[in-house]
Design a protein around this motif. Structure first.
Motif, PDB file in Angstrom:
ATOM      1  N   ALA B  28       0.836  -1.200   0.000  1.00  0.00           N
ATOM      2  CA  ALA B  28       0.000   0.000   0.000  1.00  0.00           C
ATOM      3  C   ALA B  28       0.873   1.253   0.000  1.00  0.00           C
ATOM      4  O   ALA B  28       0.595   2.225  -0.700  1.00  0.00           O
ATOM      5  CB  ALA B  28      -0.920  -0.007   1.204  1.00  0.00           C
ATOM      6  N   LEU B  29       1.943   1.177   0.817  1.00  0.00           N
ATOM      7  CA  LEU B  29       2.860   2.325   0.854  1.00  0.00           C
ATOM      8  C   LEU B  29       3.486   2.569  -0.510  1.00  0.00           C
ATOM      9  O   LEU B  29       3.550   3.696  -0.996  1.00  0.00           O
ATOM     10  CB  LEU B  29       3.973   2.065   1.883  1.00  0.00           C
ATOM     11  N   ALA B  31       2.319   1.589  -3.354  1.00  0.00           N
ATOM     12  CA  ALA B  31       1.284   2.042  -4.291  1.00  0.00           C
ATOM     13  C   ALA B  31       1.025   3.530  -4.114  1.00  0.00           C
ATOM     14  O   ALA B  31       0.860   4.270  -5.095  1.00  0.00           O
ATOM     15  CB  ALA B  31       0.003   1.247  -4.082  1.00  0.00           C
ATOM     16  N   GLY B  32       0.988   3.964  -2.859  1.00  0.00           N
ATOM     17  CA  GLY B  32       0.779   5.390  -2.588  1.00  0.00           C
ATOM     18  C   GLY B  32       1.879   6.234  -3.186  1.00  0.00           C
ATOM     19  O   GLY B  32       1.633   7.250  -3.829  1.00  0.00           O
ATOM     20  N   ALA B  33       3.102   5.778  -2.934  1.00  0.00           N
ATOM     21  CA  ALA B  33       4.236   6.532  -3.472  1.00  0.00           C
ATOM     22  C   ALA B  33       4.202   6.541  -4.995  1.00  0.00           C
ATOM     23  O   ALA B  33       4.473   7.561  -5.639  1.00  0.00           O
ATOM     24  CB  ALA B  33       5.540   5.916  -2.979  1.00  0.00           C
ATOM     25  N   PHE B  35       1.550   6.314  -6.808  1.00  0.00           N
ATOM     26  CA  PHE B  35       0.449   7.192  -7.216  1.00  0.00           C
ATOM     27  C   PHE B  35       0.922   8.635  -7.311  1.00  0.00           C
ATOM     28  O   PHE B  35       0.706   9.328  -8.305  1.00  0.00           O
ATOM     29  CB  PHE B  35      -0.699   7.041  -6.209  1.00  0.00           C
ATOM     30  N   VAL B  36       1.620   9.043  -6.260  1.00  0.00           N
ATOM     31  CA  VAL B  36       2.115  10.421  -6.236  1.00  0.00           C
ATOM     32  C   VAL B  36       3.101  10.656  -7.376  1.00  0.00           C
ATOM     33  O   VAL B  36       3.004  11.622  -8.131  1.00  0.00           O
ATOM     34  CB  VAL B  36       2.779  10.746  -4.880  1.00  0.00           C
ATOM     35  N   GLU B  39       1.444  10.630 -10.808  1.00  0.00           N
ATOM     36  CA  GLU B  39       0.733  11.888 -11.055  1.00  0.00           C
ATOM     37  C   GLU B  39       1.718  13.006 -11.395  1.00  0.00           C
ATOM     38  O   GLU B  39       1.483  13.818 -12.284  1.00  0.00           O
ATOM     39  CB  GLU B  39      -0.078  12.289  -9.817  1.00  0.00           C
ATOM     40  N   GLU B  40       2.825  13.023 -10.647  1.00  0.00           N
ATOM     41  CA  GLU B  40       3.840  14.042 -10.908  1.00  0.00           C
ATOM     42  C   GLU B  40       4.420  13.895 -12.309  1.00  0.00           C
ATOM     43  O   GLU B  40       4.625  14.863 -13.020  1.00  0.00           O
ATOM     44  CB  GLU B  40       4.970  13.925  -9.875  1.00  0.00           C
ATOM     45  N   ALA B  43       1.832  15.007 -14.855  1.00  0.00           N
ATOM     46  CA  ALA B  43       1.710  16.469 -14.875  1.00  0.00           C
ATOM     47  C   ALA B  43       2.973  17.104 -15.448  1.00  0.00           C
ATOM     48  O   ALA B  43       2.907  18.085 -16.197  1.00  0.00           O
ATOM     49  CB  ALA B  43       1.451  16.977 -13.468  1.00  0.00           C
ATOM     50  N   GLY B  44       4.111  16.542 -15.093  1.00  0.00           N
ATOM     51  CA  GLY B  44       5.379  17.076 -15.611  1.00  0.00           C
ATOM     52  C   GLY B  44       5.467  16.937 -17.119  1.00  0.00           C
ATOM     53  O   GLY B  44       5.912  17.849 -17.813  1.00  0.00           O
ATOM     54  N   ASP B  47       3.273  19.534 -18.650  1.00  0.00           N
ATOM     55  CA  ASP B  47       3.939  20.844 -18.615  1.00  0.00           C
ATOM     56  C   ASP B  47       4.997  20.946 -19.708  1.00  0.00           C
ATOM     57  O   ASP B  47       5.104  21.953 -20.402  1.00  0.00           O
ATOM     58  CB  ASP B  47       4.610  21.062 -17.257  1.00  0.00           C
ATOM     59  N   LEU B  54       4.604  25.823 -27.004  1.00  0.00           N
ATOM     60  CA  LEU B  54       4.678  27.290 -27.010  1.00  0.00           C
ATOM     61  C   LEU B  54       6.012  27.757 -27.596  1.00  0.00           C
ATOM     62  O   LEU B  54       6.053  28.665 -28.435  1.00  0.00           O
ATOM     63  CB  LEU B  54       4.497  27.831 -25.586  1.00  0.00           C
ATOM     64  N   HIS B 126      -0.395  25.226 -29.041  1.00  0.00           N
ATOM     65  CA  HIS B 126      -0.332  26.685 -28.873  1.00  0.00           C
ATOM     66  C   HIS B 126      -0.369  27.334 -30.247  1.00  0.00           C
ATOM     67  O   HIS B 126       0.293  26.868 -31.178  1.00  0.00           O
ATOM     68  CB  HIS B 126       0.951  27.113 -28.159  1.00  0.00           C
TER      69      HIS B 126
END
Lengths: 300, 377
Positions: B28-29, B31-33, B35-36, B39-40, B43-44, B47, B54, B126
């Motif tokens: 679980a730990l 998996a949590g890590a 997940f974070v 997501e990063e 998102a990165g 970006d 652009l 863009h």
């Protein structure tokens, strides 16, 4: 038959050991739960950070500080004339009372008109007046307040920017100018147009005591109610490195601009958004995360 | 059998459940890590793709401005669209740059870039636009020949009586009626002479009026300086025979003696701004168009033609059969000696359209004053 059993001492030892194990597991589970909650919160906050450092730069890039686009500014707020769209005029109204714009979805291969939001009364039309001569010396962007906006399909029938068949039903925006404002006679079809709207961004505290990036816009009579567009962020603070939103304004040689009178010198704006996530993943301290972006204004 | 059962019972305990529990918690730990970090990463990447799109759009826009082909200044009609760049990288990034002429002097450029190089389903996009204008030098179009000193017209023609050769499109000459122009404009009308100076307008000079005086001559040093700064060809002087030339079927615009082709062809829209840093003679058969700035005197020999604007800081001589300037000519007479001459069949024919076409053809692209950039959202 003699049945075997446990002594009281054995039971006590087992109960104590089981208690310790259960407490440990409970602790781990609690931490686990907090970890997940904080991890999810952290992800959400980072999305907020990205929102803030995405929304503001998009507005800032098109600013023209020398033309008066920066109305007011501070370390946590910015009032500007934001460019909400750019267009090419396909015709002008009689007596210079307004402009018709090439449709947003004209079928000619180049995009001549685009708006992030529909223009409205109270917005400002900036029209490039190429002047009476072919020299650049008499060029000027003429500022004209918009009094009304209509959508038509009949305008600009003979415009070279519109396909008479394919664009027959495409809506053309008509910008009517406020009474007393007229286009110069030297502005004609093909004139380039930017539409500006006064908007205000600021870090503000909501009724739930959270701090958000708020947005309000000028509707012709006053500013609309502040709407949260991103957050929550860390509370406002004058202290460097701790405020939820910190804006810095710099000139060409990176000298900070702090006075409104110097706003035309603004060449670059730094945006730092900062957020805090309750107790941290380690359960001992709050997690602080931030994102910084520097924006060079293009229209100088 | 009893011993075996006893052994099995002996193995019962909580070590296995505890290990399983620990593994579950650990998973679980992790998996949590994950997940974070996932997501990063997502998102990165978003970006990065956004920034790349652009940057690509802005770079393409700048490149299009810098590499603008001035032949399009006179080719592209109002409302006309030209594709300047359309590229797709091996990674899937794409850039499209298009230009639309919106008015005689204004141009609208858009650069759209999409970035999908990291395999995103929805590529980052863009579109940026530029409001641009053709920056032309201001050349006074008020007389066939504007001179700062003496002019001799002897068996030659200086003609500003009609429209001359009309401009072929309303883009260049939007006014239907040609402007009224003098034949010769100089500080004192008595400086215009025939074979001898009589004080009267010499024969062969036509215009409204044929000879006019102007206290403020426009063929001043500011014009020379403005043109010198914009020169696309610089030559040292001497004798030049200009002629159109091609390379791979296209007009060879890097050829310093290719001054375009008034007669049409591949170089019909090539209008160089030629700066000659000394006296120059255009030899027989020399043909060109555009703007000719001579820092000294220029002599058009028999059969030499030039369409556009001729500016000499000293004298202009158009001498010989079929030597001809069509457009406008400015002779500043820097040394105050000698004279500009139109003689022996030479002709200076006023044509405002030809002059304006030459100036527009050599204009460079500039960003519209103050507010040229916009993002199309």
């Amino acid at each position: 038959m003699k049945r075997r059993g446990f002594t009281t001492v054995e039971l006590l030892v087992v109960l104590v050991m089981a208690g310790i194990v259960a407490a440990s597991i409970g602790g781990v589970l609690r931490r686990q739960q907090r970890f997940f909650a904080n991890a999810a919160s952290l992800v959400e906050r980072r999305v907020s950070l990205r929102d803030a450092t995405g929304i503001l730069p998009a507005e800032m890039r098109t600013l023209s500080p020398p033309s008066g686009d920066v109305i007011a500014f501070s370390d946590s707020s910015l009032e500007i004339r934001a460019t909400i769209g750019a267009a090419v005029a396909c015709d002008t109204l009689a007596n210079g009372a307004g402009l018709d714009l090439v449709p947003v979805r004209a079928t000619r291969s180049n995009q001549l008109t685009a708006f992030s939001t529909t223009p409205q009364a109270g917005d400002i039309a900036l029209v490039l007046d190429a002047g009476a001569t072919s020299a650049a010396t008499d060029d000027a962007w003429v500022e004209l307040p918009i009094d009304g906006v209509a959508s038509l399909t009949t305008a600009c029938a003979a415009s070279p920017f519109i396909d008479p068949v394919a664009d027959a039903s495409a809506a053309r925006l008509r910008l009517r100018l406020a009474s007393g404002s007229r286009l110069p006679p030297t502005v004609g079809p093909g004139a380039l147009v930017h539409v500006l709207r006064r908007v205000r961004y600021r870090l503000y505290r909501t009724s739930t005591s959270d701090w958000y990036l708020g947005y309000s816009e000028w509707d012709g009579a006053g500013y609309t109610v502040v709407q949260p567009v991103s957050g929550p962020f860390a509370p406002y603070s004058r202290r460097v490195g701790s405020s939820g939103l910190m804006l810095r304004y710099l000139d060409d040689v990176d000298v900070p601009v702090t006075l409104l009178v110097d706003a035309p010198r603004i060449a670059r704006i730094e945006v730092v958004a900062r957020t805090e996530v309750g107790r941290g993943l380690s359960a001992s301290q709050a997690i602080v995360d931030s994102q910084t972006v520097a924006v060079r204004v293009r229209n100088r | 059998m009893t011993q075996l059962r006893a052994a099995v019972h002996a193995r019962a305990g909580f070590a296995l459940p505890a290990a399983i529990m620990a593994l579950v918690l650990l998973s679980a730990l992790v998996a949590g890590a994950l997940f974070v970090s996932t997501e990063e990463l997502r998102a990165g990447r978003a970006d990065l793709a956004d920034q790349r799109a652009l940057a690509a759009a802005e770079l393409a826009l700048e490149r299009a401005i810098v590499t603008w082909d001035t032949q399009r200044n006179t080719q592209l009609v109002v409302g006309g669209v030209v594709v300047l760049e359309r590229t797709t990288s091996p990674g899937g990034d794409r850039v499209d740059v298009l230009a639309t002429r919106t008015q005689r002097n204004t141009l609208w450029l858009t650069a759209r870039a999409t970035s999908a190089g990291d395999g995103r389903r929805t590529p980052a996009r863009h579109t940026v636009s530029a409001a641009l204008r053709f920056a032309e030098p201001t050349v006074p179009v008020t007389a066939a020949l504007t001179a700062g000193g003496k002019v001799i017209v002897d068996n030659g023609t200086v003609d500003a009586s009609g429209p001359g050769v009309p401009g072929p499109s309303s883009l260049i000459c939007p006014d239907a009626a040609p402007p009224v122009a003098a034949g010769i404009l100089l500080p004192d009308t008595t400086l215009a002479c025939g074979a001898t100076c009589t004080g009267a307008a010499p024969a062969g000079v036509y215009g409204t009026p044929p000879v006019a005086a102007a206290t403020t001559l426009t063929s001043d040093s500011a014009l020379s300086l403005a043109l010198a700064k914009r020169a696309t060809v610089v030559l040292p002087g001497g004798e030049v025979v200009a002629r159109p030339s091609t390379a791979n079927g296209a007009c060879n615009v890097v050829d310093p003696v290719n001054w375009g082709s008034p007669a049409g062809g591949a170089c019909a829209d090539h209008y160089p701004i030629v700066r000659v840093t000394g006296d120059v003679t255009l030899g027989p058969g020399s043909v060109g168009q555009g703007v000719l700035l001579v820092e000294g005197s220029v002599r058009f020999g028999a059969g030499a033609h030039f369409d556009g604007v001729v500016v000499a800081t000293n004298d202009i001589e158009v001498v010989g059969a079929d030597a001809r300037i069509t457009g406008v000519a400015h002779a500043r007479d820097r040394d105050g000696a000698g004279a500009s001459r139109v003689a022996d069949g030479g002709v200076i024919r006023f044509d405002a359209c030809t002059a304006q076409r030459a100036v527009l053809g050599g204009a460079r692209l500039e960003r519209a004053l103050g507010r040229w950039w916009a993002e199309l959202r």
